[in-house]
Scaffold this active site. Structure first.
Site, PDB file in Angstrom:
ATOM      1  N   LEU A  44       6.348   5.675  12.881  1.00 13.48           N
ATOM      2  CA  LEU A  44       5.271   5.265  11.983  1.00 13.48           C
ATOM      3  C   LEU A  44       4.501   4.077  12.549  1.00 13.48           C
ATOM      4  O   LEU A  44       3.264   4.015  12.431  1.00 13.48           O
ATOM      5  CB  LEU A  44       5.851   4.928  10.605  1.00 13.48           C
ATOM      6  N   HIS A  45       5.199   3.119  13.159  1.00 16.09           N
ATOM      7  CA  HIS A  45       4.509   1.990  13.776  1.00 16.09           C
ATOM      8  C   HIS A  45       3.611   2.461  14.923  1.00 16.09           C
ATOM      9  O   HIS A  45       2.479   1.969  15.080  1.00 16.09           O
ATOM     10  CB  HIS A  45       5.529   0.967  14.286  1.00 16.09           C
ATOM     11  N   GLU A  46       4.111   3.395  15.719  1.00 17.61           N
ATOM     12  CA  GLU A  46       3.305   3.899  16.841  1.00 17.61           C
ATOM     13  C   GLU A  46       2.076   4.638  16.333  1.00 17.61           C
ATOM     14  O   GLU A  46       0.987   4.515  16.911  1.00 17.61           O
ATOM     15  CB  GLU A  46       4.174   4.812  17.709  1.00 17.61           C
TER      16      GLU A  46
END
Length: 521
Positions: free
Chosen positions: A449-451
């Site tokens: 999700l961060h990526e």
């Protein structure tokens, strides 16, 4: 007060008069008698109070318990008769107070074994408020110099069109995409209605939910990649899309479990409370709408509510939110942009140059990160909670005191932490997966999700954000080992601050900036 006799009037002479050679009383002239009476009373006060206090202080410093146990001034005053002869004797004894053994050169000064205040055995047993004040003063002085130096070198760089300008109009497809995202929660609600009414099977409902959640996250990705939008606009859209995705997963997973408990009559190990029973019901359109707007990622049919909306408090929070939002823009434009633009790629330049740039960027990055935390997790989420009368406002805990990286992730972002524990960690443990593998899966989902939130708006796939999250796992092992070895000290806390604020975040900013510039060029 009794008028002191002639003997008391001589109590302040340089030599204590022996009884056999008593000097004649000095005749009072005019107001001289009143002055000498005041002096005699003052000598009695000093003799009974100050000298005893001095002896007690000396006893505390030298460790002499015998002196500390001397009678107090009040008990001495009770024992004295207050006549002239006692005053004269006291006047003679006034010089004997400091001639006691405690105050003589023969009295031992070193009576106990004591540690230096900064030694390892004593440093944590006393207050360091003065050193803390010194750090604050140095911090103010250093930052003042940096502000002056920045203004002298670059001038005022903040622009009125930082948040919105004419070029922002080209991002209208992203706005339309964001406004169309509520279609997916409505589709999930329709699926649950069909499942609760036994029109479709549980397997079909699960398949439809997988399709809806996948389409919800792929749709904004395609819109961003097809449009020539700004990085900030793309980041905001992906941020909102990830929040909606997390809410859809929670909505589907929670209702799936409720159907199992209600429709299938599945037993639970412990008895249910009244609140638990109230939450075991089919979803309604109102409960879904409230959940999609509420500052939480975990669905339940009902939430604790506050009795009313505090309008004055809400207005103050909105004003603070606007102030800190503007402050973030000022820090980015005035401090971070000049450093990043004038820097080199940290992996292609020299080592010393990369270290110098990272350290230079770390200070404004820390300020930006703290402002972002306060603005998002405290102000914005509390504003939403107040408008919706949402009762549970534990959006964060004291993550700044975290002694391990694991403790930081459990306290930093409570909505995401509760979602991961409820929908990833606990299901893995119930299905027989080991704790270590469950932790790995939790970090893997967070890393993906961060990526997505960073790589898609930047239109590059370098996996810097993904690696930054996955590398937390060895740091968890390291800080947990240090915490156990050094008996719960703050070594892990210092490692957390270094890897997150001093090294990690500035390095990620530099890597993504130069990769984006290389892609554009």
């Amino acid at each position: 007060m009794e008028q002191p006799g002639p003997t008391a009037q001589m109590g302040g002479s340089d030599e204590a008069p022996p009884a056999v050679h008593r000097r004649p009383p000095r005749p009072a002239r005019g107001s001289g008698g009143a002055v000498e009476r005041f002096a005699a009373a003052l000598r009695r006060r000093v003799r009974s109070g100050a000298s005893v206090a001095a002896r007690a202080s000396f006893a505390a410093d030298s460790g002499d318990e015998s002196v500390a146990g001397e009678p107090s001034s009040s008990s001495r005053r009770r024992d004295t008769s207050g006549d002239a002869s006692s005053a004269a004797a006291g006047g003679a004894a006034g010089g004997v107070d400091f001639s006691a053994f405690t105050f003589r050169a023969a009295a031992p000064v070193h009576r106990k074994a004591k540690e230096s205040p900064l030694s390892s055995d004593a440093i944590f047993k006393q207050s360091h408020a003065g050193l803390f004040n010194l750090c604050i003063a140095v911090l103010v002085a250093v930052n003042s110099r940096l502000i002056i130096e920045n203004l002298m070198k670059y001038g005022l760089l903040i622009r009125s069109g930082f948040w919105f300008n004419a070029t922002s109009l080209r991002d209208w497809p992203l706005l339309m995409c964001c406004l169309s995202l509520p279609v997916f929660p409505l589709g999930a609600f329709a699926v649950e209605k069909l499942a609760f009414n036994n029109i479709i099977t549980d397997a079909a409902a699960t398949s439809l939910h997988i399709f809806l959640t996948t389409a919800e996250i792929v749709y904004p990705v395609l819109v961003i990649l097809m449009c020539d939008s700004a990085v900030l606009s793309g980041f905001l859209l992906m941020f909102i899309a990830c929040i909606v995705w997390l809410k859809l997963v929670s909505f589907a997973h929670t209702n799936h479990d409720i159907r199992k408990l209600i429709t299938s009559g599945k037993k639970v190990d412990n008895e249910l409370s009244a609140a638990d029973i109230d939450n075991l019901q089919a979803p309604t359109l109102g409960s879904l709408a409230y959940f999609m707007m509420a500052p939480t990622l975990c669905y339940q049919p009902s939430y604790p509510r506050t009795p009313c909306i505090r309008k004055g408090w809400l207005i103050r929070q909105i004003i603070l939110y606007l102030i800190f939002t503007g402050l973030q823009g000022f820090i980015i434009e005035q401090y971070i942009n000049p450093i990043v633009v004038n820097s080199q790629h940290p992996l292609k330049g020299g080592l010393l140059n990369a270290v110098e740039t990272v350290l230079k960027l770390s200070l404004p990055n820390v300020y930006l990160w703290l402002c972002m935390f306060y603005c998002l997790f405290h102000l914005w989420l509390n504003i939403l909670a107040e408008i919706l009368r949402f009762g549970d406002r534990e959006f964060y805990r004291d993550w700044w005191n975290a002694k391990t990286i694991d403790e930081y992730w459990r306290k930093w972002n409570m909505p995401v932490h509760k979602w991961i524990v409820r929908h990833i960690y606990f299901p893995c443990m119930r299905n027989g997966i080991s704790k270590e593998v469950a932790v790995f899966i939790s970090f893997f989902v967070s890393a993906v999700l961060h990526e997505l939130c960073v790589a898609v708006p930047c239109r590059i796939l370098k996996f810097w954000a993904f690696l930054g999250i996955m590398l937390q796992i060895p740091l968890i092992v390291l800080t947990s080992y240090l915490k156990n070895k050094f008996r719960d000290t703050m070594v892990g806390n210092m490692i957390f601050w270094f890897f997150f604020c001093i090294y990690g975040q500035p390095m990620c900013v530099l890597l993504y900036y130069h990769d984006v510039m290389n892609r554009i060029n």
